[in-house]
Design a protein around this motif. Structure first.
Motif, PDB file in Angstrom:
ATOM      1  N   SER A 434       0.807  -1.240   0.000  1.00  0.00           N
ATOM      2  CA  SER A 434       0.000   0.000   0.000  1.00  0.00           C
ATOM      3  C   SER A 434       0.832   1.278   0.000  1.00  0.00           C
ATOM      4  O   SER A 434       0.316   2.342   0.383  1.00  0.00           O
ATOM      5  N   SER A 435       2.063   1.210  -0.425  1.00  0.00           N
ATOM      6  CA  SER A 435       2.873   2.428  -0.501  1.00  0.00           C
ATOM      7  C   SER A 435       2.548   3.209  -1.776  1.00  0.00           C
ATOM      8  O   SER A 435       2.705   2.700  -2.895  1.00  0.00           O
ATOM      9  N   ALA A 436       2.125   4.444  -1.593  1.00  0.00           N
ATOM     10  CA  ALA A 436       1.816   5.296  -2.741  1.00  0.00           C
ATOM     11  C   ALA A 436       3.088   5.594  -3.540  1.00  0.00           C
ATOM     12  O   ALA A 436       3.050   5.706  -4.771  1.00  0.00           O
ATOM     13  N   ASP A 437       4.218   5.733  -2.843  1.00  0.00           N
ATOM     14  CA  ASP A 437       5.491   5.995  -3.536  1.00  0.00           C
ATOM     15  C   ASP A 437       5.844   4.827  -4.469  1.00  0.00           C
ATOM     16  O   ASP A 437       6.259   5.038  -5.612  1.00  0.00           O
ATOM     17  N   ALA A 438       5.696   3.610  -3.950  1.00  0.00           N
ATOM     18  CA  ALA A 438       6.025   2.428  -4.763  1.00  0.00           C
ATOM     19  C   ALA A 438       5.072   2.305  -5.947  1.00  0.00           C
ATOM     20  O   ALA A 438       5.491   1.960  -7.064  1.00  0.00           O
ATOM     21  N   GLN A 439       3.804   2.601  -5.715  1.00  0.00           N
ATOM     22  CA  GLN A 439       2.817   2.509  -6.805  1.00  0.00           C
ATOM     23  C   GLN A 439       3.112   3.552  -7.879  1.00  0.00           C
ATOM     24  O   GLN A 439       3.044   3.271  -9.079  1.00  0.00           O
ATOM     25  N   LYS A 440       3.443   4.753  -7.434  1.00  0.00           N
ATOM     26  CA  LYS A 440       3.771   5.805  -8.402  1.00  0.00           C
ATOM     27  C   LYS A 440       5.019   5.408  -9.205  1.00  0.00           C
ATOM     28  O   LYS A 440       5.088   5.619 -10.421  1.00  0.00           O
ATOM     29  N   THR A 441       6.006   4.872  -8.526  1.00  0.00           N
ATOM     30  CA  THR A 441       7.249   4.478  -9.190  1.00  0.00           C
ATOM     31  C   THR A 441       6.968   3.452 -10.287  1.00  0.00           C
ATOM     32  O   THR A 441       7.437   3.591 -11.425  1.00  0.00           O
ATOM     33  N   ALA A 442       6.186   2.444  -9.934  1.00  0.00           N
ATOM     34  CA  ALA A 442       5.876   1.384 -10.908  1.00  0.00           C
ATOM     35  C   ALA A 442       5.103   1.945 -12.101  1.00  0.00           C
ATOM     36  O   ALA A 442       5.428   1.644 -13.259  1.00  0.00           O
ATOM     37  N   ALA A 443       4.110   2.775 -11.803  1.00  0.00           N
ATOM     38  CA  ALA A 443       3.274   3.322 -12.883  1.00  0.00           C
ATOM     39  C   ALA A 443       4.036   4.343 -13.720  1.00  0.00           C
ATOM     40  O   ALA A 443       3.669   4.617 -14.859  1.00  0.00           O
ATOM     41  N   THR A 444       5.091   4.901 -13.172  1.00  0.00           N
ATOM     42  CA  THR A 444       5.914   5.856 -13.915  1.00  0.00           C
ATOM     43  C   THR A 444       6.910   5.129 -14.828  1.00  0.00           C
ATOM     44  O   THR A 444       7.125   5.531 -15.970  1.00  0.00           O
ATOM     45  N   VAL A 445       7.496   4.064 -14.302  1.00  0.00           N
ATOM     46  CA  VAL A 445       8.515   3.335 -15.075  1.00  0.00           C
ATOM     47  C   VAL A 445       7.871   2.568 -16.225  1.00  0.00           C
ATOM     48  O   VAL A 445       8.413   2.542 -17.329  1.00  0.00           O
ATOM     49  N   PHE A 446       6.715   1.948 -15.969  1.00  0.00           N
ATOM     50  CA  PHE A 446       6.087   1.093 -17.000  1.00  0.00           C
ATOM     51  C   PHE A 446       4.882   1.803 -17.623  1.00  0.00           C
ATOM     52  O   PHE A 446       4.121   2.480 -16.921  1.00  0.00           O
ATOM     53  N   PRO A 447       4.676   1.591 -18.920  1.00  0.00           N
ATOM     54  CA  PRO A 447       3.544   2.248 -19.605  1.00  0.00           C
ATOM     55  C   PRO A 447       2.195   1.612 -19.313  1.00  0.00           C
ATOM     56  O   PRO A 447       1.158   2.213 -19.577  1.00  0.00           O
ATOM     57  N   TYR A 448       2.222   0.384 -18.807  1.00  0.00           N
ATOM     58  CA  TYR A 448       0.968  -0.288 -18.490  1.00  0.00           C
ATOM     59  C   TYR A 448       1.024  -0.765 -17.041  1.00  0.00           C
ATOM     60  O   TYR A 448       1.997  -1.415 -16.633  1.00  0.00           O
ATOM     61  N   ALA A 449      -0.002  -0.417 -16.290  1.00  0.00           N
ATOM     62  CA  ALA A 449       0.001  -0.748 -14.866  1.00  0.00           C
ATOM     63  C   ALA A 449      -1.426  -0.959 -14.373  1.00  0.00           C
ATOM     64  O   ALA A 449      -2.377  -0.367 -14.880  1.00  0.00           O
ATOM     65  N   LEU A 450      -1.527  -1.792 -13.374  1.00  0.00           N
ATOM     66  CA  LEU A 450      -2.828  -2.052 -12.763  1.00  0.00           C
ATOM     67  C   LEU A 450      -2.588  -2.393 -11.296  1.00  0.00           C
ATOM     68  O   LEU A 450      -1.740  -3.226 -10.978  1.00  0.00           O
ATOM     69  N   ARG A 451      -3.332  -1.723 -10.429  1.00  0.00           N
ATOM     70  CA  ARG A 451      -3.213  -2.076  -9.005  1.00  0.00           C
ATOM     71  C   ARG A 451      -4.224  -3.168  -8.687  1.00  0.00           C
ATOM     72  O   ARG A 451      -5.396  -3.065  -9.073  1.00  0.00           O
ATOM     73  N   VAL A 452      -3.750  -4.199  -8.026  1.00  0.00           N
ATOM     74  CA  VAL A 452      -4.595  -5.309  -7.591  1.00  0.00           C
ATOM     75  C   VAL A 452      -4.496  -5.360  -6.063  1.00  0.00           C
ATOM     76  O   VAL A 452      -3.537  -5.880  -5.516  1.00  0.00           O
ATOM     77  N   TYR A 453      -5.501  -4.766  -5.408  1.00  0.00           N
ATOM     78  CA  TYR A 453      -5.442  -4.611  -3.952  1.00  0.00           C
ATOM     79  C   TYR A 453      -4.173  -3.812  -3.630  1.00  0.00           C
ATOM     80  O   TYR A 453      -4.016  -2.693  -4.091  1.00  0.00           O
ATOM     81  N   ASN A 454      -3.254  -4.411  -2.862  1.00  0.00           N
ATOM     82  CA  ASN A 454      -2.027  -3.647  -2.557  1.00  0.00           C
ATOM     83  C   ASN A 454      -0.853  -4.059  -3.466  1.00  0.00           C
ATOM     84  O   ASN A 454       0.272  -3.599  -3.271  1.00  0.00           O
ATOM     85  N   PHE A 455      -1.115  -4.925  -4.418  1.00  0.00           N
ATOM     86  CA  PHE A 455      -0.117  -5.287  -5.427  1.00  0.00           C
ATOM     87  C   PHE A 455      -0.231  -4.351  -6.626  1.00  0.00           C
ATOM     88  O   PHE A 455      -1.256  -3.712  -6.827  1.00  0.00           O
ATOM     89  N   VAL A 456       0.837  -4.302  -7.398  1.00  0.00           N
ATOM     90  CA  VAL A 456       0.785  -3.610  -8.675  1.00  0.00           C
ATOM     91  C   VAL A 456       1.338  -4.556  -9.740  1.00  0.00           C
ATOM     92  O   VAL A 456       2.372  -5.201  -9.518  1.00  0.00           O
ATOM     93  N   ALA A 457       0.610  -4.639 -10.846  1.00  0.00           N
ATOM     94  CA  ALA A 457       1.095  -5.405 -12.007  1.00  0.00           C
ATOM     95  C   ALA A 457       1.504  -4.392 -13.064  1.00  0.00           C
ATOM     96  O   ALA A 457       0.769  -3.428 -13.317  1.00  0.00           O
TER      97      ALA A 457
END
Lengths: 550, 236
Positions: A434-457
């Protein structure tokens, strides 16, 4: 710094100094005894520091600040101790003065006793006090340890112009001892002995060093007898005393205010890589932090294992899979049974987890699956050292986003590294806790992203949490021939429908537990920070945390 | 020009024992304390950041951590020996040496992270023993420099006060206090707000400040070198 820090309070007359030096002519070399004591006391000091850190890290769940704070208190204690030792050096003495040796022996003895109870003190205070309180004991013990080196130098080094040179030998012996203390305690003792036994070894070692020093101190007859009696008594009672002091230490540190004074873990695995504990209900804690539960059932889902089954809805038929972090093995057990998995590499830093898994039939089969290769290594290092390995799926059920060194697995640089290991269309799926920083990082680095609960794909290719695929997984998935969801019962059917409806949450306003699109993640996290190796922001958002017991 | 004492000729007796101990003035004591406190402060900042940086490259498994920590400790130990060797010569100006050492630490600090990163990436595929050797060499220079500072200042202080225990205790005290502050500040503020690069730059700034302070102090509170003249001045 006090005004008299550098005061030479009783410098001898030049004449007396000349006489002293004449007496010492021919014996200017540092006696081996001094170097050995410098080494042994360094060994004990660092051995204790390693031991204390294991206890503190467990109590704080590996809080990044915990080591820095421990080190600060430890150094502060050493500093004050060395300053106090100066008071014992005021009187100018001949080199090898037995009076100094007496002070030295007493300091080593008392410091050993004090240091041996620091670890247990963390446990004793855990029920009523937060983790910083026992650091006071660290300061006291370190202070006593810190007094040793100046006293030793005062005893063994003549105050001449070669003092700096001679000091360097004593200092080197101390550093070599410290290095060995750190190495032997961290690498051997903590890998092969329970923590109580490590405490006992250091305690007895300290007493023996103190006894050896005092034996050379030319004590009076009464002093010798008294010292001998005290030492024998302490050594004779060392085993029972240490066993009692360290009893249930991990239970006390984990449960804290909720400790009932009796409960014991069903499993404790101690290795050089850390401590794994399992509670009676099958909850696994790694280094004191929640590490998952021994459960693979999506029906009685106590550990969010549905997120592992959800992989099938996003990345069907992944053939080559990498998982960084094994922990309880529950996720690996689910993933190995996903359709299409042919080659499954797992990189785990702590070998203790395979020992744990071998003891639990729910997850033990992963150790015998020929498709699974378990490698014991640092995940990031392994990726760096295997640049040609490509995977359809990389999974990382990462620990808490604020634990020490987690930046190495959640930074922009790491995600770029993973990207280089993804086969075309590959998916990287990891726990952001549930870290917003980690989610932002993932969604910034990759062009396709999806949050699944507290995971990010995330992926470089388009993907979705497809409802039809999800339905197929829920109906077709089998483990040892048993369906994941038994829809023949009313409860099973209800669970099936609840799970299936999860795929629709991507169209609803985002919730903490649902699916969330990349655009929504980026909009929601616009004020957060992309994690980099340099800023380590994820670890330092909150410096002090006080985890509660379960 | 007075003759220099050779290292072999300045043993535990001879020239030094005939050099009268003095009580340092308060300003000199405060200066020495400040200088070594800041030196300890900077050293620990480096260690915190460098270890983090190396852990990111070589991993945080216990073998990698041990490798990095051992390299640090051995570097400090060897540096201590080197400092001891340099301080043997009673005529050598240990404060100038100390200033030079601090300046070199600061200079290395400025370029340290790119060096670690570059070398780390280049050696990742090598066997563990080779990686250890490379890491050891990598941190050897700066940690040796750090390790040499204590013997140098002890030599200066013992020449001035004639008391080994107090000299070691006092220097150890201020240096370790500096390190303790650095350790606390690094986790409470620096790492989270300044990141690794800026923290290293801050440490380098302290090193250069220390070097300048040491040179200023060397002029103001100079401890006379051991010369034949000073020997003759000693009353028998």
């Amino acid at each position: 710094m006090s005004a008299n820090t550098f005061e030479a309070t009783s410098a001898p007359s030049p004449a007396s100094r000349t006489d002293a030096s004449s007496e010492n002519t021919g014996s200017s070399a540092i006696p081996p005894f001094v170097l050995v004591v410098a080494g042994l006391t360094g060994f004990l000091a660092l051995g204790y520091e390693i031991l204390w850190f294991r206890v503190l890290a467990f109590a704080t769940w590996g809080l990044p600040a915990s080591f820095g704070i421990l080190l600060a208190v430890y150094l502060l204690g050493i500093a004050v101790g060395s300053r106090i030792a100066g008071a014992f050096c005021k009187k100018e003495v001949e080199k090898f003065d037995p009076a100094v040796l007496k002070s030295l022996g007493i300091f080593v003895g008392i410091s050993s006793i004090a240091a041996s109870f620091v670890g247990p003190a963390f446990g004793m205070l855990a029920k009523t006090r937060e983790w910083p309180w026992p650091l006071g004991f660290v300061a006291i013990a370190a202070g006593l340890l810190g007094a040793v080196l100046p006293l030793l130098c005062h005893f063994g080094i003549a105050p001449d112009e070669r003092a700096g040179s001679k000091l360097s030998y004593v200092y080197l012996a101390n550093i070599v001892g410290s290095t060995l203390g750190s190495f032997v305690t961290g690498f051997l003792f903590l890998d092969r002995l329970p923590i109580a036994k490590v405490g006992l070894v250091l305690y007895v070692g300290g007493l023996l060093v103190a006894g050896t020093i005092l034996a050379r101190a030319k004590l009076s007859q009464t002093g010798k007898i008294a010292t001998g009696i005290v030492l024998v008594a302490l050594l004779a009672t060392a085993g029972p005393v240490m066993n009692k002091a360290w009893d249930r230490i991990y239970e006390k540190l984990l449960y804290k205010t909720h400790d009932d004074g009796e409960s014991r873990f069903s499993d404790i695995i101690e290795t050089k890589s850390g401590v794994i504990t399992v509670t009676k209900d099958g909850t696994v804690y790694g280094g004191g932090a929640y590490d998952g539960r021994l459960n693979v059932s999506v029906v009685n889902d106590r550990n969010g294992i549905a997120r592992a089954y959800g992989i099938g809805a996003m990345k069907p038929n992944a053939k080559k899979v990498l998982m960084i972090g094994l922990a309880s093995g529950s996720w690996a057990r689910v993933i190995e049974n996903l359709p299409g998995v042919e080659d499954f590499t797992i990189v785990e830093i702590n070998p203790g987890y395979t020992e744990l898994i071998s003891r639990y039939p729910t997850v033990a089969p992963i150790l015998k699956d020929p498709r699974i290769h378990i490698v014991f290594d640092d995940g990031r290092r392994w990726l760096n050292r295997n640049p040609n390995e490509k995977f359809d799926l990389v999974v990382m059920n990462t620990t808490w986003h604020w634990r020490s060194n987690i930046t190495n697995l959640l930074s922009q640089e790491f995600m770029e590294l993973v990207r280089g290991h993804l086969a075309p269309g590959g998916l990287f799926y990891f726990n952001t806790t549930s870290s917003a920083d980690a989610q932002k990082t993932a969604a910034t680095v990759f062009p396709y992203a999806l949050r699944v609960y507290n995971f990010v794909a995330v992926s470089d290719a388009p993907f979705s949490f497809d409802k039809e695929r999800w339905k197929k997984i829920l109906t077709d998935y089998k483990m040892d021939g048993v369906a994941a969801v038994d829809t023949s019962t009313e409860a099973g059917q209800k669970r099936y429908e609840d799970l299936l409806s999860y795929a629709d949450t991507v169209h609803a306003p985002p919730t903490d537990t649902g699916l969330e699109s990349r655009e929504s993640i980026l909009a929601r996290t616009k004020d957060d920070t992309v994690v980099t190796d340099d800023n380590m922001v994820i670890e330092w958002r909150t410096v002090f945390r006080f985890p509660e017991g379960p | 020009m007075p003759p220099r004492s050779s290292p072999s000729g300045s043993g535990s007796g001879s020239s030094s024992s005939s050099s009268p101990p003095r009580t340092l003035p308060l300003a000199a004591r405060a200066w020495v304390g400040t200088v070594f406190l800041l030196s300890g402060f900077a050293a620990l900042l480096y260690q915190v950041v460098w270890q983090r940086s190396l852990f990111a490259i070589y991993g945080i498994n216990v073998e990698a951590v041990t490798m990095v920590v051992t390299a640090f400790m051995l570097g400090l130990g060897l540096g201590s020996l080197a400092g001891g060797v340099l301080s043997k010569d009673g005529t050598r100006n240990v404060l100038r040496l100390f200033a030079l050492v601090e300046a070199l630490i600061g200079a290395f600090g400025l370029v340290s992270l790119p060096i670690f990163h570059g070398v780390g990436q280049a050696t990742l595929g090598l066997p563990l023993a080779v990686v250890f050797l490379v890491t050891f060499v990598l941190v050897l220079l700066p940690t040796m420099l750090m390790g040499s500072t204590l013997p140098l200042l002890v030599a200066f202080l013992v020449r001035s006060t004639g008391n080994v225990g107090k000299s070691v205790g006092s220097l150890y005290f201020v240096n370790t206090i500096g390190s303790a502050f650095a350790s606390a500040l690094s986790v409470v503020y620096l790492l989270g707000h300044q990141g690794q690069k800026r923290t290293v730059f801050i440490a380098a700034g302290f090193n250069f400040t220390v070097a300048v302070l040491a040179l200023i102090g060397e002029r103001l509170f100079r401890s006379p070198p051991v010369t034949e003249t000073t020997k003759e001045e000693v009353p028998s």
